[in-house]
Motif scaffolding. Structure first.
Motif, PDB file in Angstrom:
ATOM      1  N   LEU A  25      -1.413   3.908  28.105  1.00  0.00           N
ATOM      2  CA  LEU A  25      -0.660   4.392  27.032  1.00  0.00           C
ATOM      3  C   LEU A  25      -0.927   3.531  25.555  1.00  0.00           C
ATOM      4  O   LEU A  25      -0.509   4.501  24.635  1.00  0.00           O
ATOM      5  N   VAL A  26      -1.266   2.665  25.623  1.00  0.00           N
ATOM      6  CA  VAL A  26      -1.622   1.793  24.276  1.00  0.00           C
ATOM      7  C   VAL A  26      -3.366   1.499  24.470  1.00  0.00           C
ATOM      8  O   VAL A  26      -3.505   0.253  24.778  1.00  0.00           O
ATOM      9  N   PRO A  27      -4.154   2.328  24.079  1.00  0.00           N
ATOM     10  CA  PRO A  27      -5.640   1.998  24.076  1.00  0.00           C
ATOM     11  C   PRO A  27      -5.842   1.149  23.142  1.00  0.00           C
ATOM     12  O   PRO A  27      -5.218   0.652  22.136  1.00  0.00           O
ATOM     13  N   GLN A  28      -6.865   0.365  23.236  1.00  0.00           N
ATOM     14  CA  GLN A  28      -7.555  -0.589  22.391  1.00  0.00           C
ATOM     15  C   GLN A  28      -7.440   0.031  21.077  1.00  0.00           C
ATOM     16  O   GLN A  28      -8.163   0.890  20.692  1.00  0.00           O
TER      17      GLN A  28
ATOM     18  N   GLY B 157      18.298  -7.138  24.089  1.00  0.00           N
ATOM     19  CA  GLY B 157      16.982  -7.079  24.317  1.00  0.00           C
ATOM     20  C   GLY B 157      16.242  -8.244  23.593  1.00  0.00           C
ATOM     21  O   GLY B 157      16.756  -9.052  23.251  1.00  0.00           O
ATOM     22  N   GLY B 158      15.067  -7.990  23.386  1.00  0.00           N
ATOM     23  CA  GLY B 158      13.994  -8.833  22.797  1.00  0.00           C
ATOM     24  C   GLY B 158      12.715  -8.691  22.699  1.00  0.00           C
ATOM     25  O   GLY B 158      12.330  -7.571  23.272  1.00  0.00           O
ATOM     26  N   ARG B 159      11.828  -9.526  22.403  1.00  0.00           N
ATOM     27  CA  ARG B 159      10.427  -9.528  22.677  1.00  0.00           C
ATOM     28  C   ARG B 159       9.802  -9.866  23.749  1.00  0.00           C
ATOM     29  O   ARG B 159      10.263 -11.064  24.145  1.00  0.00           O
ATOM     30  N   TYR B 160       8.811  -9.478  24.376  1.00  0.00           N
ATOM     31  CA  TYR B 160       7.996  -9.987  25.590  1.00  0.00           C
ATOM     32  C   TYR B 160       6.783  -9.743  25.408  1.00  0.00           C
ATOM     33  O   TYR B 160       5.956  -8.990  26.062  1.00  0.00           O
ATOM     34  N   ASP B 161       6.050 -10.374  24.528  1.00  0.00           N
ATOM     35  CA  ASP B 161       4.669 -10.410  24.271  1.00  0.00           C
ATOM     36  C   ASP B 161       3.568 -10.447  25.439  1.00  0.00           C
ATOM     37  O   ASP B 161       2.545 -10.237  25.467  1.00  0.00           O
ATOM     38  N   LYS B 162       4.152 -11.083  26.678  1.00  0.00           N
ATOM     39  CA  LYS B 162       3.336 -11.597  27.740  1.00  0.00           C
ATOM     40  C   LYS B 162       3.480 -10.728  28.969  1.00  0.00           C
ATOM     41  O   LYS B 162       2.675 -10.927  29.916  1.00  0.00           O
ATOM     42  N   LEU B 163       4.345  -9.853  28.777  1.00  0.00           N
ATOM     43  CA  LEU B 163       4.895  -9.208  30.022  1.00  0.00           C
ATOM     44  C   LEU B 163       3.809  -8.074  30.435  1.00  0.00           C
ATOM     45  O   LEU B 163       3.613  -8.258  31.829  1.00  0.00           O
ATOM     46  N   VAL B 164       3.115  -7.498  29.683  1.00  0.00           N
ATOM     47  CA  VAL B 164       2.058  -6.655  30.304  1.00  0.00           C
ATOM     48  C   VAL B 164       0.912  -7.254  31.097  1.00  0.00           C
ATOM     49  O   VAL B 164       0.507  -6.662  31.887  1.00  0.00           O
ATOM     50  N   GLU B 165       0.589  -8.442  30.579  1.00  0.00           N
ATOM     51  CA  GLU B 165      -0.612  -9.343  31.504  1.00  0.00           C
ATOM     52  C   GLU B 165      -0.032  -9.523  32.553  1.00  0.00           C
ATOM     53  O   GLU B 165      -0.678  -9.703  33.564  1.00  0.00           O
ATOM     54  N   GLU B 166       1.480  -9.926  32.573  1.00  0.00           N
ATOM     55  CA  GLU B 166       2.013 -10.394  33.795  1.00  0.00           C
ATOM     56  C   GLU B 166       1.924  -9.293  35.147  1.00  0.00           C
ATOM     57  O   GLU B 166       1.813  -9.346  36.277  1.00  0.00           O
ATOM     58  N   VAL B 167       1.907  -7.769  34.449  1.00  0.00           N
ATOM     59  CA  VAL B 167       1.775  -6.813  35.474  1.00  0.00           C
ATOM     60  C   VAL B 167       0.650  -6.224  35.665  1.00  0.00           C
ATOM     61  O   VAL B 167       0.263  -5.331  36.126  1.00  0.00           O
ATOM     62  N   GLY B 168      -0.573  -6.963  34.867  1.00  0.00           N
ATOM     63  CA  GLY B 168      -1.959  -6.611  35.167  1.00  0.00           C
ATOM     64  C   GLY B 168      -2.784  -5.871  33.979  1.00  0.00           C
ATOM     65  O   GLY B 168      -3.716  -5.422  34.222  1.00  0.00           O
ATOM     66  N   GLY B 169      -1.910  -5.697  33.157  1.00  0.00           N
ATOM     67  CA  GLY B 169      -2.613  -4.960  31.853  1.00  0.00           C
ATOM     68  C   GLY B 169      -3.059  -5.761  30.940  1.00  0.00           C
ATOM     69  O   GLY B 169      -3.084  -7.019  31.035  1.00  0.00           O
ATOM     70  N   ARG B 170      -4.017  -5.221  29.922  1.00  0.00           N
ATOM     71  CA  ARG B 170      -4.426  -6.236  28.791  1.00  0.00           C
ATOM     72  C   ARG B 170      -3.413  -6.697  27.825  1.00  0.00           C
ATOM     73  O   ARG B 170      -1.970  -6.143  27.929  1.00  0.00           O
TER      74      ARG B 170
END
Length: 455
Positions: free
Chosen positions: A108-111, A300-313
């Motif tokens: 949903l967030v292409p490069q 809440g807050g910011r999570y700049d590394k979470l997408v990588e943790e679940v296998g995304g770019r």
């Protein structure tokens, strides 16, 4: 023994169910002004998603998740076998991990693409000890913004959250907004080591849980509810003194935007939130009145590394969630009453059985024109029918009797003013048929005009 709802769950009876719907619709209306669109994700996900995303050291993962096992897999476990990773499922304890998984899975967030701004609402599940403001099945409304790392996104989300609270009716003066920065992968590792060393020096003053956390994620000790631990952690190194230049610049920019928007906040260096995926900005809204010990109504807050943790770019992200049940307590403490779920624009009362067919026809005509209408289906007395109309919160009552019907009339009573008048039944039906045939919706104001002005 009569069956009851499971411990830690409760029913939303009609009035509260209607308010929960209003709560969600109000939130979505406010969030849509900031560009957020709805998303729905499954109530259960692969357990590994929450372990990787939320963090194995968190109470949510280590103690509170409900695991869902099919009958076939349960038998396999009982027989001493194992089940595949993809078949190990858990009910969602929070909404962020599932939304992030959906964003990564469906790209949903292409490069180079625009950020994905998503909002959701629904039940979450945690095996906690039930108490005021805390249920095992609870409801959250949340947002996630994936694909933007600018501090404007952080400030925008915080402002949006506070605007929603004010719109739903929680007084601004009853809320405290706490903010902090948790640093990033450049500055947080060294800070974590400082905190770990400090905790080891005070090991005899900290609880066993905190010392276990010291080895996995020492920052979680700031969130310990033990009074002795809280006192010790008051003197621990502060993250604000150890931010890298980029994190400090980001944090200062967020505060500048909040100041410019007139949003009051308190800086709390102990604020770490409850989940491991947060980086940089974190925030929480608390209300002291009517809440007991569970005084946080959202954050809440910011999570700049979470997408990588679940296998995304690599994809920066930020989100928040607010708990409906705790917000409802805050609203009640502020004197806000839930509106009644029952609302009837028109109730048709029958003097006797001979007019039932005509009453049924009139009720259907009003419904087809877009109004809420009802009638008695149990052959009650006329007096009992008026009591039912009151219970349904009817604004108007049309009274049909043989004498009125023989003249082509219907008597209409305004239930607020109690004024009555006879109106022409055929003319009313003609107006309703016109609205229905044109696909138009008769408004309550137009309905009152129809029933008071038609001769």
């Amino acid at each position: 023994m009569a069956m009851q709802a499971a411990e830690g769950t409760r029913d939303f009876l009609p009035d509260e169910a209607a308010f929960w719907l209003h709560f969600k619709e109000t939130a979505f209306s406010v969030f849509a002004r900031y560009g957020y669109v709805p998303i729905e994700t499954p109530i259960f996900e692969q357990t590994d998603l929450f372990v990787r995303g939320i963090g194995e050291a968190t109470d949510v993962v280590s103690k509170e998740m409900f695991t869902a096992v099919s009958g076939e897999n349960l038998k396999r476990l009982i027989d001493g076998g194992t089940i595949k990773s993809k078949s190990r499922l858990s009910l969602r304890p929070e909404g962020t991990a599932g939304v992030v998984r959906a964003v990564a899975q469906h790209d949903l967030v292409p490069q180079g693409g625009a950020p994905a701004k998503l909002m959701y609402a629904g039940p979450m599940f945690r095996a906690e000890r039930p108490q005021k403001g805390r249920q095992r099945q609870f409801n959250q409304v949340g947002v996630e913004c994936l694909g933007a790392e600018e501090p404007t996104i952080d400030a925008e989300a915080i402002i949006m959250l506070m605007r929603f609270y004010e719109t739903i009716g929680i007084p601004r003066e009853s809320m405290r907004l706490l903010i902090n920065s948790m640093g990033c992968e450049k500055c947080r590792p060294a800070y974590r080591e400082l905190v770990r060393s400090y905790m080891n020096e005070h090991a005899d003053e900290l609880c066993e849980t905190c010392m276990t956390r010291a080895e996995i994620n020492p920052l979680r000790a700031f969130d310990c509810k033990n009074e002795g631990c809280a006192h010790v952690m008051e003197s621990a190194p502060k993250i604000s003194d150890h931010l890298c230049p980029d994190c400090r610049e980001h944090y200062e920019a967020v505060k500048t935007y909040l100041d410019a928007a007139g949003v009051a906040y308190e800086e709390d260096y102990k604020l770490v939130r409850g989940l491991d995926y947060y980086t940089r900005t974190v925030f929480e809204v608390q209300v002291d009145n009517g809440m007991g010990s569970q005084n946080a109504i959202g954050g809440g807050g910011r999570y700049d590394k979470l997408v990588e943790e679940v296998g995304g770019r690599p994809t920066p992200g930020l989100g928040f969630a607010l708990g409906y049940e705790r917000c409802a307590l805050a609203l009640q403490a502020a004197g806000v009453e839930f509106p009644r779920a029952q609302r009837c624009d028109l109730f048709v009362a029958c003097v006797d059985d001979s007019v039932h067919a005509e009453a049924f026809s009139l009720v259907q005509a009003f419904r087809d024109a877009g109004q809420s209408a009802d009638m008695d289906h149990q052959k009650r007395s006329l007096k009992s029918q008026f009591k039912l109309a009151d219970k349904l919160n009817a604004s108007m009552v049309a009274i049909l009797g043989p004498d009125e019907l023989s003249e082509g009339k219907v008597k209409v009573r305004n239930m607020t003013s109690h004024a009555e008048r006879l109106v022409d039944l055929a003319a009313v039906k003609a107006i309703l048929a016109k609205f229905s045939s044109e696909g138009a919706v008769l408004t309550p104001e137009q309905m009152r005009e129809v029933l008071t002005e038609v001769e």
